[in-house]
Write a protein that holds these residues in place. Structure first.
Motif, PDB file in Angstrom:
ATOM      1  N   LEU A  55     137.732 -45.774  24.725  1.00 15.90           N
ATOM      2  CA  LEU A  55     137.499 -45.878  26.163  1.00 15.90           C
ATOM      3  C   LEU A  55     136.707 -44.690  26.690  1.00 15.90           C
ATOM      4  CD1 LEU A  55     140.987 -47.273  27.211  1.00 15.90           C
ATOM      5  CD2 LEU A  55     138.817 -48.493  27.169  1.00 15.90           C
ATOM      6  N   SER A  56     136.839 -43.530  26.077  1.00 20.19           N
ATOM      7  CA  SER A  56     136.039 -42.376  26.495  1.00 20.19           C
ATOM      8  C   SER A  56     134.557 -42.629  26.224  1.00 20.19           C
ATOM      9  CB  SER A  56     136.504 -41.115  25.759  1.00 20.19           C
ATOM     10  OG  SER A  56     137.832 -40.795  26.113  1.00 20.19           O
ATOM     11  N   ILE A  57     134.261 -43.233  25.075  1.00 18.36           N
ATOM     12  CA  ILE A  57     132.866 -43.549  24.761  1.00 18.36           C
ATOM     13  C   ILE A  57     132.326 -44.599  25.730  1.00 18.36           C
ATOM     14  CG2 ILE A  57     131.345 -44.533  23.005  1.00 18.36           C
ATOM     15  CD1 ILE A  57     133.151 -43.308  20.889  1.00 18.36           C
ATOM     16  N   LEU A  58     133.120 -45.609  26.032  1.00 21.30           N
ATOM     17  CA  LEU A  58     132.677 -46.622  26.989  1.00 21.30           C
ATOM     18  C   LEU A  58     132.411 -46.016  28.357  1.00 21.30           C
ATOM     19  CD1 LEU A  58     135.068 -49.601  26.082  1.00 21.30           C
ATOM     20  CD2 LEU A  58     132.613 -49.442  25.635  1.00 21.30           C
ATOM     21  N   ALA A  59     133.282 -45.095  28.798  1.00 20.60           N
ATOM     22  CA  ALA A  59     133.083 -44.445  30.094  1.00 20.60           C
ATOM     23  C   ALA A  59     131.812 -43.599  30.086  1.00 20.60           C
ATOM     24  CB  ALA A  59     134.297 -43.578  30.435  1.00 20.60           C
ATOM     25  N   MET A  60     131.541 -42.923  28.964  1.00 20.47           N
ATOM     26  CA  MET A  60     130.319 -42.129  28.867  1.00 20.47           C
ATOM     27  C   MET A  60     129.080 -43.005  28.961  1.00 20.47           C
ATOM     28  SD  MET A  60     127.731 -41.406  26.474  1.00 20.47           S
ATOM     29  CE  MET A  60     128.505 -41.790  24.909  1.00 20.47           C
ATOM     30  N   LEU A  61     129.104 -44.161  28.299  1.00 19.90           N
ATOM     31  CA  LEU A  61     127.953 -45.063  28.335  1.00 19.90           C
ATOM     32  C   LEU A  61     127.711 -45.603  29.730  1.00 19.90           C
ATOM     33  CD1 LEU A  61     128.601 -46.989  24.988  1.00 19.90           C
ATOM     34  CD2 LEU A  61     126.855 -45.253  25.414  1.00 19.90           C
ATOM     35  N   VAL A  62     128.786 -45.905  30.457  1.00 26.19           N
ATOM     36  CA  VAL A  62     128.639 -46.371  31.836  1.00 26.19           C
ATOM     37  C   VAL A  62     128.051 -45.273  32.714  1.00 26.19           C
ATOM     38  CG1 VAL A  62     129.897 -47.135  33.881  1.00 26.19           C
ATOM     39  CG2 VAL A  62     130.466 -48.095  31.657  1.00 26.19           C
ATOM     40  N   GLU A  63     128.511 -44.045  32.506  1.00 26.76           N
ATOM     41  CA  GLU A  63     127.994 -42.926  33.297  1.00 26.76           C
ATOM     42  C   GLU A  63     126.521 -42.673  33.004  1.00 26.76           C
ATOM     43  OE1 GLU A  63     128.961 -38.165  34.058  1.00 26.76           O
ATOM     44  OE2 GLU A  63     130.176 -39.375  32.672  1.00 26.76           O
ATOM     45  N   ARG A  64     126.126 -42.788  31.731  1.00 30.30           N
ATOM     46  CA  ARG A  64     124.723 -42.593  31.379  1.00 30.30           C
ATOM     47  C   ARG A  64     123.839 -43.661  32.022  1.00 30.30           C
ATOM     48  NH1 ARG A  64     122.222 -38.517  30.179  1.00 30.30           N
ATOM     49  NH2 ARG A  64     120.709 -39.792  29.007  1.00 30.30           N
ATOM     50  N   LEU A  65     124.335 -44.881  32.043  1.00 26.94           N
ATOM     51  CA  LEU A  65     123.565 -45.956  32.662  1.00 26.94           C
ATOM     52  C   LEU A  65     123.377 -45.700  34.145  1.00 26.94           C
ATOM     53  CD1 LEU A  65     122.185 -48.702  32.421  1.00 26.94           C
ATOM     54  CD2 LEU A  65     124.404 -49.779  32.777  1.00 26.94           C
ATOM     55  N   ALA A  66     124.429 -45.231  34.818  1.00 29.96           N
ATOM     56  CA  ALA A  66     124.315 -44.933  36.243  1.00 29.96           C
ATOM     57  C   ALA A  66     123.323 -43.803  36.491  1.00 29.96           C
ATOM     58  CB  ALA A  66     125.689 -44.571  36.805  1.00 29.96           C
ATOM     59  N   THR A  67     123.297 -42.816  35.603  1.00 26.45           N
ATOM     60  CA  THR A  67     122.351 -41.711  35.748  1.00 26.45           C
ATOM     61  C   THR A  67     120.917 -42.196  35.591  1.00 26.45           C
ATOM     62  OG1 THR A  67     124.004 -40.180  34.877  1.00 26.45           O
ATOM     63  CG2 THR A  67     121.706 -39.447  34.862  1.00 26.45           C
ATOM     64  N   GLU A  68     120.681 -43.067  34.627  1.00 28.24           N
ATOM     65  CA  GLU A  68     119.337 -43.597  34.419  1.00 28.24           C
ATOM     66  C   GLU A  68     118.874 -44.407  35.622  1.00 28.24           C
ATOM     67  OE1 GLU A  68     119.540 -45.802  30.851  1.00 28.24           O
ATOM     68  OE2 GLU A  68     119.750 -44.055  29.545  1.00 28.24           O
ATOM     69  N   GLU A  69     119.771 -45.171  36.209  1.00 28.05           N
ATOM     70  CA  GLU A  69     119.395 -45.953  37.390  1.00 28.05           C
ATOM     71  C   GLU A  69     119.042 -45.042  38.562  1.00 28.05           C
ATOM     72  OE1 GLU A  69     122.627 -48.562  38.112  1.00 28.05           O
ATOM     73  OE2 GLU A  69     122.049 -50.006  36.539  1.00 28.05           O
ATOM     74  N   ASP A  70     119.783 -43.928  38.719  1.00 34.18           N
ATOM     75  CA  ASP A  70     119.465 -42.986  39.795  1.00 34.18           C
ATOM     76  C   ASP A  70     118.093 -42.368  39.579  1.00 34.18           C
ATOM     77  OD1 ASP A  70     121.867 -43.504  40.977  1.00 34.18           O
ATOM     78  OD2 ASP A  70     122.910 -41.790  40.069  1.00 34.18           O
ATOM     79  N   GLU A  71     117.766 -42.026  38.320  1.00 37.54           N
ATOM     80  CA  GLU A  71     116.456 -41.454  38.033  1.00 37.54           C
ATOM     81  C   GLU A  71     115.346 -42.460  38.295  1.00 37.54           C
ATOM     82  OE1 GLU A  71     116.727 -40.188  34.036  1.00 37.54           O
ATOM     83  OE2 GLU A  71     117.949 -38.407  34.458  1.00 37.54           O
ATOM     84  N   ASP A  72     115.602 -43.726  37.986  1.00 38.50           N
ATOM     85  CA  ASP A  72     114.598 -44.759  38.253  1.00 38.50           C
ATOM     86  C   ASP A  72     114.336 -44.892  39.749  1.00 38.50           C
ATOM     87  OD1 ASP A  72     114.341 -45.215  35.586  1.00 38.50           O
ATOM     88  OD2 ASP A  72     115.639 -46.983  35.544  1.00 38.50           O
ATOM     89  N   ARG A  73     115.389 -44.802  40.543  1.00 44.13           N
ATOM     90  CA  ARG A  73     115.207 -44.919  41.991  1.00 44.13           C
ATOM     91  C   ARG A  73     114.393 -43.742  42.533  1.00 44.13           C
ATOM     92  NH1 ARG A  73     120.821 -46.256  41.571  1.00 44.13           N
ATOM     93  NH2 ARG A  73     121.160 -48.518  41.790  1.00 44.13           N
ATOM     94  N   LYS A  74     114.652 -42.556  42.009  1.00 43.81           N
ATOM     95  CA  LYS A  74     113.900 -41.387  42.471  1.00 43.81           C
ATOM     96  C   LYS A  74     112.433 -41.486  42.093  1.00 43.81           C
ATOM     97  CE  LYS A  74     117.876 -38.268  42.217  1.00 43.81           C
ATOM     98  NZ  LYS A  74     118.450 -37.060  41.550  1.00 43.81           N
ATOM     99  N   ASP A  75     112.158 -42.102  40.942  1.00 44.23           N
ATOM    100  CA  ASP A  75     110.776 -42.239  40.475  1.00 44.23           C
ATOM    101  C   ASP A  75     110.077 -43.439  41.078  1.00 44.23           C
ATOM    102  OD1 ASP A  75     111.186 -40.025  38.965  1.00 44.23           O
ATOM    103  OD2 ASP A  75     111.615 -41.120  37.107  1.00 44.23           O
ATOM    104  N   GLY A  76     110.758 -44.146  41.962  1.00 46.05           N
ATOM    105  CA  GLY A  76     110.140 -45.305  42.583  1.00 46.05           C
ATOM    106  C   GLY A  76     110.173 -46.550  41.745  1.00 46.05           C
ATOM    107  N   ARG A  77     111.016 -46.571  40.695  1.00 43.70           N
ATOM    108  CA  ARG A  77     111.097 -47.741  39.832  1.00 43.70           C
ATOM    109  C   ARG A  77     112.373 -48.516  40.094  1.00 43.70           C
ATOM    110  NH1 ARG A  77     109.953 -43.742  35.949  1.00 43.70           N
ATOM    111  NH2 ARG A  77     112.043 -44.021  35.075  1.00 43.70           N
ATOM    112  N   SER A  78     112.914 -48.375  41.276  1.00 43.91           N
ATOM    113  CA  SER A  78     114.176 -49.042  41.568  1.00 43.91           C
ATOM    114  C   SER A  78     113.981 -50.537  41.602  1.00 43.91           C
ATOM    115  CB  SER A  78     114.730 -48.559  42.911  1.00 43.91           C
ATOM    116  OG  SER A  78     113.824 -48.838  43.946  1.00 43.91           O
ATOM    117  N   ALA A  79     115.048 -51.234  41.258  1.00 48.87           N
ATOM    118  CA  ALA A  79     114.998 -52.685  41.270  1.00 48.87           C
ATOM    119  C   ALA A  79     114.996 -53.186  42.695  1.00 48.87           C
ATOM    120  CB  ALA A  79     116.186 -53.253  40.497  1.00 48.87           C
TER     121      ALA A  79
END
Length: 648
Positions: free
Chosen positions: A324-348
């Motif tokens: 479950l710790s690994i699953l939580a880390m993967l979810v957190e990484r995905l959220a970080t990538e989405e935030d970076e995409d929004r800052k770069d103007g690549r938001s969905a």
């Protein structure tokens, strides 16, 4: 231990299992001894995997049964006290359909199957996750199993399965081919002629005996026009009846063309805490209460998990906290990538979509326009025609029409080309027919719109296509078979082929120029080269794209090749590349015309600069005729066109 055989010798009818002769030789009928024997044969070490007393169903042949089959319900054999005493197991005799089944020695099918079942490896977490999602979709969409059976009873049902989990479509496709979801291994065929749902390519011989299943990808459907979807579904329904299975992993609703016409819609939500707990229980034997307690302390939301995350986190030897710790880390990484995409103007793009049949949900997803642009990345160069009036004004337009350009900025058109013979005649006839077609006075299938140009390298096949673009005043879409073949995988190659025609259809009327068309190969001499099925699939797709006036209306196809003898004869038949013009190397007269075109008004000055006194008489150019150079020798014969019968 067991042997398998197809029912009636046909894979599509199912598989039956029987006890192998080796099992009768190595097994004693004593569970304790036989467990050790099976463990050694299967390479098991340490503790055996036990599942308690859960029932499981096995199918074995029965000559007296009406359908030739009999069902056994097997349970794990051998209690702990029996293992200690080592008592010989008594013969099992199972009452089925009024007759007694089983051998006196006790080595019968239920006994061997139960022994093997104790040594099953842990379930694949990806397979388990997909199976749980499918089960949840069925359970939440139908009241009972009877409703499911009734919906699947027709010969060709249309089923929509939706689970908004990334990679769900691909995994379902692979499990269908491997026989892990249905009681047979399916041969998948994409309805939209796109990549197979599983992403795999299989030799045709390996799937001929399998039951055919027509599939659709929800991602592809979301990026396809409704008109095309209706057309392909109609063609599929008119073909040999086969079930249509649409698998959708997108979080937004698909077009009503599929959601409202499907016979059965099975839908579920994504991965949640309950499914994670059940998955860990099935794959790792972790009690659900323990998983829930760990998740409560971590307070993570598994809704963003993908099938890939499950494969990375759920591994042998990991406890609940580690997994479950690994699953939580993967979810957190995905959220970080989405935030970076929004800052770069690549938001969905946020959109409110319907889920299933009318249920609404808020979600974010990639813009449809961006996905269409990506889908059209098939290596097509678009060349827009140059307006005649833009070159030399009205005077230039008249000069071009007369084949005598007078300005330095000359328009490349069929009228100004030399040495193409019948190809020029074909182009000018097409120009006249195209005008009638635009006025509604001529049908597309009454026109000759497909041409094959062949000749040595450098004879101007590509130049002719660019000149045709300006003559007809329609866009030119240039591609090549070599570019189609770059990905290598059959599905990607077919996608590029279809994409080129799709772009041409969207820009119709347009010219689709296909260079190096001989690289598509031929179906003759099957078995003489590797991967014959691969090349046959390419040719069949090309035939399909060229055939049919409704699908190719507005598309002018010009193919070019240096080796016309390597092209499959089927591509040269009526309705396809039926007009074949061979372009030879230019003769002297053609070369003079080519130089005259490029020199334009400078031609007279170039000829006047020639030193007449130093040139031997036999090499001196002949005097001009009507202001143009000429040659006294007889010119080479003009190329002749090879035409097939036209459509009446």
């Amino acid at each position: 231990m067991l042997t398998s055989a197809f029912v009636g010798g046909e894979e599509r009818k199912g598989t039956v299992w029987q006890i192998a002769d080796q099992a009768r030789h190595v097994l004693t009928g004593t569970p304790a001894l036989d467990r050790k024997t099976v463990a050694r044969m299967m390479g098991a070490s340490g503790a055996l995997r036990r599942r308690g007393d859960e029932p499981v169903t096995f199918i074995v042949p029965d000559e007296d049964a009406a359908d030739g089959m009999v069902t056994f319900e097997c349970r794990t054999i051998g209690a702990p006290d029996e293992q200690q005493t080592g008592k010989t197991r008594k013969a099992r005799r199972v009452k089925v359909g009024g007759r007694t089944v089983g051998a006196a020695s006790g080595i019968d099918f239920p006994y061997v199957a139960a022994l093997l079942r104790e040594h099953l490896p842990p379930p694949n977490p990806v397979h388990a996750a997909v199976a749980l999602l499918v089960a949840r979709a069925v359970g939440s969409s139908l009241p009972d199993t009877a409703a499911l059976i009734e919906a699947l009873r027709p010969a060709a049902p249309f089923v929509l399965l939706k689970a908004p989990v990334p990679r769900f479509e691909l995994c379902v496709g692979m499990m269908l081919e491997d026989g892990l979801l249905l009681p047979f291994r399916a041969a998948l065929e994409d309805v939209l002629r796109d990549n197979p749902l599983s992403g795999r390519y299989r030799q045709q011989q390996s799937v001929l005996s399998r039951r055919k299943l027509k599939t659709l990808s929800g991602i592809t459907v979301g990026f396809t026009d409704d008109k095309d979807i209706r057309q392909y579904l109609r063609q599929t329904l008119l073909d040999e009846p086969a079930p249509i299975f649409l698998v959708d992993e997108t979080p937004f609703a698909l077009t009503p063309v599929v959601t409202e016409t499907a016979d059965l819609v099975l839908e579920c939500t994504g991965i949640d805490r309950a499914m994670v707990a059940e998955l860990l229980h099935v794959c790792a034997g972790i009690p659900p209460k323990q998983s829930f307690a760990v998740m409560d302390d971590m307070a993570f939301d598994p809704a963003a998990l993908t099938i890939d995350d499950v494969a990375l986190a759920v591994r042998p030897g990991r406890n609940a906290e580690q997994t479950l710790s690994i699953l939580a880390m993967l979810v957190e990484r995905l959220a970080t990538e989405e935030d970076e995409d929004r800052k770069d103007g690549r938001s969905a793009t946020g959109r409110k979509q319907r889920s299933g049949k009318g249920r609404a949900s808020e979600t974010t997803w990639h813009s449809k326009e961006a996905a269409k642009k990506k889908r059209q990345d098939v290596g097509v160069e678009v060349v827009e025609p140059v307006a005649i009036n833009a070159v030399g004004g009205d005077e230039g337009a008249k000069a071009v029409a007369a084949g005598k350009p007078t300005a330095k900025e000359r328009l490349l058109s069929v009228e100004t080309l030399a040495g193409y013979g019948p190809a020029s005649d074909w182009a000018l006839d097409l120009k006249a027919d195209l005008s009638l077609w635009r006025d509604g006075k001529l049908r597309w299938d009454e026109m000759s719109t497909k041409l094959l140009l062949s000749g040595p390298p450098g004879t101007g096949k590509t130049t002719f296509a660019r000149a045709l673009c300006n003559t007809l005043q329609v866009p030119l879409l240039a591609t090549s078979v070599a570019h189609w073949l770059e990905p290598g995988y059959l599905g990607d190659v077919l996608k590029r082929m279809s994409g080129a025609f799709t772009i041409a259809r969207d820009r119709a009327p347009a010219i689709l120029f296909i260079d190096e068309i001989d690289n598509i190969g031929t179906r003759q001499g099957a078995g003489s080269r590797n991967y014959d099925d691969y090349w046959a699939s390419l040719i069949n797709r090309m035939l399909e794209l060229l055939d049919g006036a409704s699908r190719s209306e507005g598309i002018i196809v010009v193919g070019a090749t240096n080796l016309p003898e390597k092209i499959d004869p089927a591509l040269l038949r009526s309705g396809r590349l039926e007009t074949h013009v061979r372009i030879p190397m230019p003769d002297a007269e053609t070369l003079i015309s080519i130089l005259g075109h490029h020199l334009g008004t400078d031609l007279d000055a170039v000829l006047a600069s020639a030193p007449a006194t130093t040139t031997p008489r036999r090499l001196r150019p002949p005097p001009p005729i009507n202001g143009k150079p000429s040659v006294r020798r007889k010119s080479a014969p003009k190329p002749q066109a090879e035409k097939g019968p036209r459509h009446d």
